[in-house]
Design a protein around this motif. Structure first.
Motif, PDB file in Angstrom:
ATOM      1  N   ALA C 171      -2.758   6.748   7.791  1.00  0.00           N
ATOM      2  CA  ALA C 171      -1.920   6.557   9.298  1.00  0.00           C
ATOM      3  C   ALA C 171      -2.001   5.356   9.420  1.00  0.00           C
ATOM      4  CB  ALA C 171      -3.531   6.801   9.944  1.00  0.00           C
ATOM      5  N   LEU C 172      -1.365   4.584   8.578  1.00  0.00           N
ATOM      6  CA  LEU C 172      -0.377   2.911   8.841  1.00  0.00           C
ATOM      7  C   LEU C 172       0.511   3.079   8.521  1.00  0.00           C
ATOM      8  CD1 LEU C 172      -3.480   1.583   6.816  1.00  0.00           C
ATOM      9  CD2 LEU C 172      -3.857   1.745   9.694  1.00  0.00           C
ATOM     10  N   ASP C 173       1.319   2.101   9.178  1.00  0.00           N
ATOM     11  CA  ASP C 173       2.552   1.878   8.997  1.00  0.00           C
ATOM     12  C   ASP C 173       3.127   1.386   7.875  1.00  0.00           C
ATOM     13  OD1 ASP C 173       2.105  -0.689  10.856  1.00  0.00           O
ATOM     14  OD2 ASP C 173       3.245  -1.402   9.080  1.00  0.00           O
ATOM     15  N   GLU C 178       1.092  -1.298   2.800  1.00  0.00           N
ATOM     16  CA  GLU C 178       1.772  -2.561   1.378  1.00  0.00           C
ATOM     17  C   GLU C 178       0.499  -3.490   1.293  1.00  0.00           C
ATOM     18  OE1 GLU C 178       6.375  -1.651   1.558  1.00  0.00           O
ATOM     19  OE2 GLU C 178       5.327  -3.434   1.979  1.00  0.00           O
ATOM     20  N   GLN C 179      -0.143  -4.178   2.369  1.00  0.00           N
ATOM     21  CA  GLN C 179      -0.852  -5.503   2.648  1.00  0.00           C
ATOM     22  C   GLN C 179      -2.299  -4.518   1.749  1.00  0.00           C
ATOM     23  OE1 GLN C 179      -0.086  -6.821   6.239  1.00  0.00           O
ATOM     24  NE2 GLN C 179      -1.485  -8.629   5.958  1.00  0.00           N
ATOM     25  N   LEU C 180      -2.555  -3.653   2.878  1.00  0.00           N
ATOM     26  CA  LEU C 180      -3.914  -3.035   2.483  1.00  0.00           C
ATOM     27  C   LEU C 180      -4.289  -2.637   0.751  1.00  0.00           C
ATOM     28  CD1 LEU C 180      -4.472  -1.268   6.008  1.00  0.00           C
ATOM     29  CD2 LEU C 180      -5.977  -3.443   4.992  1.00  0.00           C
ATOM     30  N   THR C 199      -3.791  10.550  -2.594  1.00  0.00           N
ATOM     31  CA  THR C 199      -3.133  10.532  -2.095  1.00  0.00           C
ATOM     32  C   THR C 199      -1.818  10.894  -2.466  1.00  0.00           C
ATOM     33  OG1 THR C 199      -1.569   8.650  -1.739  1.00  0.00           O
ATOM     34  CG2 THR C 199      -2.786   8.600  -4.170  1.00  0.00           C
ATOM     35  N   HIS C 200      -0.967  10.940  -1.498  1.00  0.00           N
ATOM     36  CA  HIS C 200       0.259  11.654  -1.618  1.00  0.00           C
ATOM     37  C   HIS C 200       1.116  11.231  -2.023  1.00  0.00           C
ATOM     38  CE1 HIS C 200       0.523  11.512   2.935  1.00  0.00           C
ATOM     39  NE2 HIS C 200       1.424  11.668   2.205  1.00  0.00           N
ATOM     40  N   ASP C 201       1.009   9.923  -2.116  1.00  0.00           N
ATOM     41  CA  ASP C 201       1.975   8.919  -2.060  1.00  0.00           C
ATOM     42  C   ASP C 201       1.845   8.219  -3.422  1.00  0.00           C
ATOM     43  OD1 ASP C 201       2.535   5.544   0.202  1.00  0.00           O
ATOM     44  OD2 ASP C 201       3.487   6.658  -1.766  1.00  0.00           O
ATOM     45  N   GLN C 202       3.078   8.616  -3.576  1.00  0.00           N
ATOM     46  CA  GLN C 202       3.691   8.198  -5.577  1.00  0.00           C
ATOM     47  C   GLN C 202       3.779   7.165  -5.557  1.00  0.00           C
ATOM     48  OE1 GLN C 202       7.169   9.902  -6.372  1.00  0.00           O
ATOM     49  NE2 GLN C 202       7.148  11.161  -5.495  1.00  0.00           N
ATOM     50  N   ASP C 203       4.306   5.785  -4.699  1.00  0.00           N
ATOM     51  CA  ASP C 203       4.419   4.589  -5.202  1.00  0.00           C
ATOM     52  C   ASP C 203       3.270   3.816  -4.674  1.00  0.00           C
ATOM     53  OD1 ASP C 203       7.057   4.361  -2.844  1.00  0.00           O
ATOM     54  OD2 ASP C 203       6.822   4.649  -5.185  1.00  0.00           O
ATOM     55  N   GLU C 204       1.974   4.447  -3.605  1.00  0.00           N
ATOM     56  CA  GLU C 204       0.775   3.729  -3.969  1.00  0.00           C
ATOM     57  C   GLU C 204       0.224   4.446  -4.854  1.00  0.00           C
ATOM     58  OE1 GLU C 204      -1.040   4.121   0.203  1.00  0.00           O
ATOM     59  OE2 GLU C 204      -1.839   5.896  -0.815  1.00  0.00           O
ATOM     60  N   ALA C 205       0.179   5.048  -5.585  1.00  0.00           N
ATOM     61  CA  ALA C 205      -0.536   5.614  -6.758  1.00  0.00           C
ATOM     62  C   ALA C 205      -0.640   5.281  -8.099  1.00  0.00           C
ATOM     63  CB  ALA C 205      -0.567   7.333  -7.332  1.00  0.00           C
TER      64      ALA C 205
END
Lengths: 281, 367, 360
Positions: C171-173, C178-180, C199-205
């Motif tokens: 839910a965050l921008d 990135e910070q969190l 997660t579904h966000d590849q970069d994050e993973a």
């Protein structure tokens, strides 16, 4: 003055004007009449408190209304919870079971209870068949309370349901994952969230109950005479409007006092819902 | 007779406003502010008359026995206005606001007394209400005409009391000889009168009521009264379901239980308390003339007989009795055999003392 | 750093739902092991079963089959409130009527910890997430990022054996995220808590994880370090899910097993295969755009024409149409000395054999 500041009073004005005409003015006139009809002074109030019957009837009214409210809460909470947390068929069933009686005529429902609770009714017959002595269920307090609970339950259920629907279901899961067994999770997390619904339901049911008299009169016994019945008698039968006004004023004051006590007990917080989802700033 | 409270003097401007405010919302018709005089007839043909009525079966019976034939005969349109408040209080409201919901209605005799005491009624025009088909000595009053009547009578279920049931109020009080749950009207009239009669007071010595004595007597059966009924239909239901097996009912309802519901209800006419119902016209009603014509019709032998057959309320017009079928006639409270053992309630007493007595009775009832 | 390798073990974990049209396997025989202190992401598209898997570990969904073992003990019959697992929900699920401190202290109060100790621990965790000044605020008064940190603190305050996070950043921008993300990783490393992150966000993973489990259709498609899954995808799904990939039709030419070769639109290129290939076999070669070397016409094995050149700041993506119509994307870093090509320009390209894989 910014436009926003001006807009609010203007928007509220029509509603206030309506209330002024329909509520405040008649109320003021009623209060006035209690002091002026038939003679100016406190005669009506003196008479009211001197003859014990009115105070006694008022206490009965408050007592039975409180009882009915409590029972409605105990029965209504699980019903509303079921409707709010289960989907589809179960929810529809519960809501229908609550709403359909609501849309049925009050007198029809009351007479139905006379049949069900009567000496020859299905409950008595069932108990007879099992060999248990059937207690009297009609024309006494039991009948009155049963009838009233049946009439008031939809108000309680709907009030609770409306608030429960907005409770984030993941809150209970969170509580459990954090080490709270079901009972404690309910007490610490779910219950506080539903408190506005509880308050709304309790207020609604109580206030309607104390103004009620038809059902308890038809299903209750001689002791189930409610204050509203006496007010009605004084208005339409014995034509003592000043005294009826005094009865009304006393009822109103007592009710306000009880509401104030409730508020003191639970705090203004219980009145307002804490907002739907968490705000994401 | 009328040392009544100065209620009528209190009809002030402010009260008018208040009543007007309260009643205005929902009352139809801006018919005449303070309209005096009658406007029956006039330029719109025979005109209209508005009748206050109780609703339900009662109104249906009135329509059949009175209104339909009256309309056919005179061309005057009869409009029914249903209300639960056909009493002096309602007439008081009309007089105060000048807004007449109805022009004519039948009210209980006690209410009649109150209305007369305040001067809220039109005198009956006995040129319009003709004596020919009526029983003037029983029906004609200065401000009203009696039509049907009702009695508070002693009843019991014959299948419970096979060797005979209560024959007097004392019997109703005798829980030893006649055991079982009782029903009584939740109203001071028959409860107090019955209690005194049960205590041995003769009907002619009944009034003014000795309240202490009556309430003391009532204490004796307080717990044996299973139902204090609020409405006629409730009393019928109660006796039918055996929630009560003896007590007192309105005569019309008892007859109905027997003849229509087929419940084995017996009526003991002895010591029955008789009350006529009186048609009145509020003072200043807009269609007063038509109202008188309607009263003339309704109090007549045949229409009243018809009404009696439909509702089981005994006709005050003795000339109606021959027109009623024998089986029903036997259960009419005004049939000679039945009426002879009854006595009439003292309406003046009740008109004066209803408030105070009701309060004491309610106090007793709820304690 | 990682302790015992199978601190959390899922063995053939399955969840099926029966409905009118048949049975649906939300989770279909998932087996994996997470080492103590390790950070593993469950990455996959919606409906891949990753959240359901998480919920089964947390105890909110009952498995249809399979085992969940934590520190050598099966927890399948343990009710959620006794599993000692910290969960951060997608909606944070902070208790709105309690202060931040009360929220964070809640799990300790449930465990009967003394008031003094509760206060001590709450302060410790709030300091860890940088919110000690907000102890007396209500959740509604906090921003999204702050709420998330409170949820994290609350899930960690009771020293859980396992930390589960269900798409906490969704839910965050971007900036906040990135910070969190770095915050979460820092905290996790500090406390050394075994973590499973959905997660579904590849970069994050890729950024956060020690290892990534790619899920699809209720199954683990591949489990490996970010580098492993990216450069050596186990199957077609993984190759196409992570990042971008070219799918180039080719025909195998007979070549020794050590360095197989194939023809693509007339040119000869090398590839890597995990299985034996026959001459004449039609295959698809999966090549990442950044592995494609683009040069002037004639310099490289495959000839083509630039259909589109997209300048993206740090890279330029060229879409090149080969002789047989295949579109190949090449991602070229925009170094100042890099060659630049224009649309419609004739070019040539190829790749390192090891970067092109045959996947089935």
């Amino acid at each position: 003055m910014t436009r926003g500041r001006l807009a609010t009073p203007l928007l509220v004005a029509p509603a206030l004007a309506f209330l002024a005409v329909v509520l405040f003015y008649p109320l003021a006139r009623t209060v006035e009449q209690s002091f002026t009809d038939p003679t100016t002074g406190l005669e009506n109030y003196r008479h009211l408190f001197a003859s014990g019957v009115y105070v006694r009837v008022l206490l009965t009214t408050l007592l039975v209304s409180g009882l009915v409210t409590g029972i409605c809460l105990l029965l209504g909470y699980p019903l509303a919870y079921t409707a709010a947390t289960r989907g589809g068929g179960v929810r529809a069933l519960v809501l229908a079971a609550v709403m359909i009686p609501f849309w049925t005529s009050l007198l029809v429902r009351t007479y139905a209870w006379q049949v069900i609770l009567g000496r020859e009714g299905p409950i008595a017959s069932l108990l007879d068949a099992v060999g248990v002595a059937a207690p009297q269920l009609l024309y006494n307090r039991i009948g009155a309370v049963v009838g009233m609970v049946y009439v008031m339950l939809p108000f309680m259920v709907l009030s609770l349901y409306a608030v429960m629907r907005d409770v984030d279901p993941s809150l209970l899961r969170a509580a459990r994952s954090l080490g709270a067994p079901a009972g404690r999770a309910f007490r610490h997390v779910y219950l506080p969230q539903t408190l506005p619904g509880v308050t709304g339901g309790v207020l609604l049911v109580f206030v309607i109950s104390i103004g009620f008299y038809v059902t308890p009169a038809l299903l209750g016994g001689r002791k189930e005479v409610f204050i509203a019945e006496l007010i009605q008698m004084n208005v339409t039968e014995t034509v003592q409007w000043g005294f009826a006004s005094a009865l009304g004023v006393v009822l109103l004051l007592v009710t306000l006092a009880l509401l104030a006590a409730y508020d003191r007990l639970l705090g203004a917080e219980s009145m307002f819902a804490a907002g739907r989802r968490e705000g994401r700033a | 007779m009328s040392h009544h409270t100065p209620h009528d003097r209190r009809v002030s401007r402010r009260e008018t406003l208040q009543l007007g405010g309260a009643l205005a919302l929902g009352l139809t018709g801006l018919a005449g502010c303070g309209g005096g005089g009658s406007s029956g007839g006039g330029s719109k043909g025979p005109g209209v008359v508005r009748v206050g009525t109780w609703g339900g079966d009662y109104t249906a019976a009135q329509r059949k026995a009175y209104f339909a034939p009256f309309e056919a005969q005179t061309g005057i349109k009869v409009e029914t206005v249903e209300s639960a408040n056909l009493n002096a209080a309602a007439i008081k409201a009309f007089e105060a606001t000048g807004n007449f919901q109805w022009d004519v209605t039948d009210i209980a005799a006690g209410e009649y007394q109150t209305a007369v005491d305040h001067g809220w009624l039109e005198s009956i025009d006995y040129d319009v209400v003709k004596a020919g088909d009526k029983t003037p000595e029983r029906q004609f009053k200065q401000y009203g005409v009696c039509a049907e009547s009702i009695s508070d009578v002693i009843v019991y279920r014959s299948d419970v009391f096979r060797s005979g049931g209560p024959r007097s109020w004392a019997d109703v009080w005798d829980t030893g000889a006649f055991p079982g749950p009782r029903l009584l009207w939740k109203n001071p009239y028959p409860a107090l009168e019955g209690a005194l009669l049960a205590d041995g007071v003769a009907p002619q010595d009944l009034y003014p009521l000795d309240l202490d004595r009556a309430l003391k007597r009532l204490d004796a059966i307080k717990d044996d009264v299973a139902v204090w009924f609020e409405s006629g239909s409730q009393s019928q239901q109660v006796i039918a379901n055996k929630n009560a097996v003896l007590g007192s009912m309105w005569s019309g309802r008892a007859a109905q239980s027997r003849l229509v519901d087929k419940v084995p209800v017996e009526i003991s006419w002895n010591q029955g308390i008789y009350t006529p119902s009186i048609y009145v016209v509020p003072k200043g009603a807009p269609n007063a003339v038509n109202a008188m014509k309607l009263i003339d019709f309704m109090a007549g032998a045949k229409p009243l007989a018809r009404f009696a057959e439909l509702t089981f309320y005994g006709p005050t017009n003795l000339k109606s009795l021959p027109h009623i079928d024998p089986a029903t006639r036997k259960l009419m409270n005004t049939d000679e055999a039945n009426l002879s053992v009854q006595f009439e309630r003292d309406h003046a007493y009740w008109a004066r003392n209803l408030d105070a007595v009701t309060e004491r009775f309610t106090a007793w009832l709820t304690s | 750093m990682p302790g015992r390798p199978d601190y959390l073990a899922l063995r053939e974990l399955t969840k099926t739902f029966a409905h009118r049209h048949g049975t649906h396997h939300a989770v279909d025989g998932v087996s994996l092991e997470v080492a103590e202190g390790e950070f593993v992401s469950l990455l996959g598209p919606s409906g891949s079963g990753k959240t359901t898997t998480l919920m089964m570990i947390a105890g909110f969904v009952a498995p249809s089959a399979g085992a969940i073992v934590v520190d050598d003990r099966s927890i399948a019959d343990v009710p959620p409130h006794r599993r000692n697992i910290g969960v951060v929900f997608q909606s944070y699920a902070l208790f709105p009527k309690m202060t931040v401190a009360a929220n964070v202290g809640f799990p300790l109060r449930m465990r009967g910890v003394s008031r003094a100790r509760v206060k001590e621990q709450v302060t410790r965790l709030l300091t860890l997430v940088g919110l000690e000044a907000y102890a007396d605020r209500r959740p509604a008064q906090l921003s999204g990022g702050q709420q998330q940190r409170v949820a994290l603190a609350r899930a960690l305050v009771f020293d859980p054996g396992l930390l589960l996070l269900d798409e906490p950043m969704s839910a965050l921008d971007r900036k906040l995220r990135e910070q969190l993300q770095l915050e979460v990783r820092r905290i996790q490393r500090t406390l050394n808590v075994t973590t499973l992150y959905v997660t579904h966000d590849q970069d994050e993973a890729m950024l956060l994880s020690d290892r990534v489990a790619i899920m699809d259709g209720g199954r683990v498609q591949q489990l490996g370090t970010p580098r492993e899954v990216y450069t050596a995808p186990a199957n077609r799904f993984v190759a196409q899910f992570l990042g971008e990939t070219n799918v180039v039709p080719a025909t195998v030419v007979a070549g020794d097993a050590g360095s197989p070769r194939a023809t693509v639109a007339g040119g000869l290129v090398g590839f890597a295969a995990r299985r034996a290939t026959r001459a004449g076999e039609r295959v698809e070669l999966f090549v990442r755009p950044e592995q494609v070397t683009l040069a002037a016409a004639g310099e490289r094995a495959l000839a083509g024409r630039v259909a589109q050149a997209l300048y993206l700041g740090d890279t330029t993506r060229y879409r090149v149409r080969l002789g047989d119509g295949t579109l190949v994307t090449a991602a070229v870093a925009n170094r100042s000395d890099a060659p630049r090509f224009a649309a419609e320009q004739q070019v040539s390209l190829d790749w390192e054999a090891a970067s092109a894989r045959v996947l089935d």
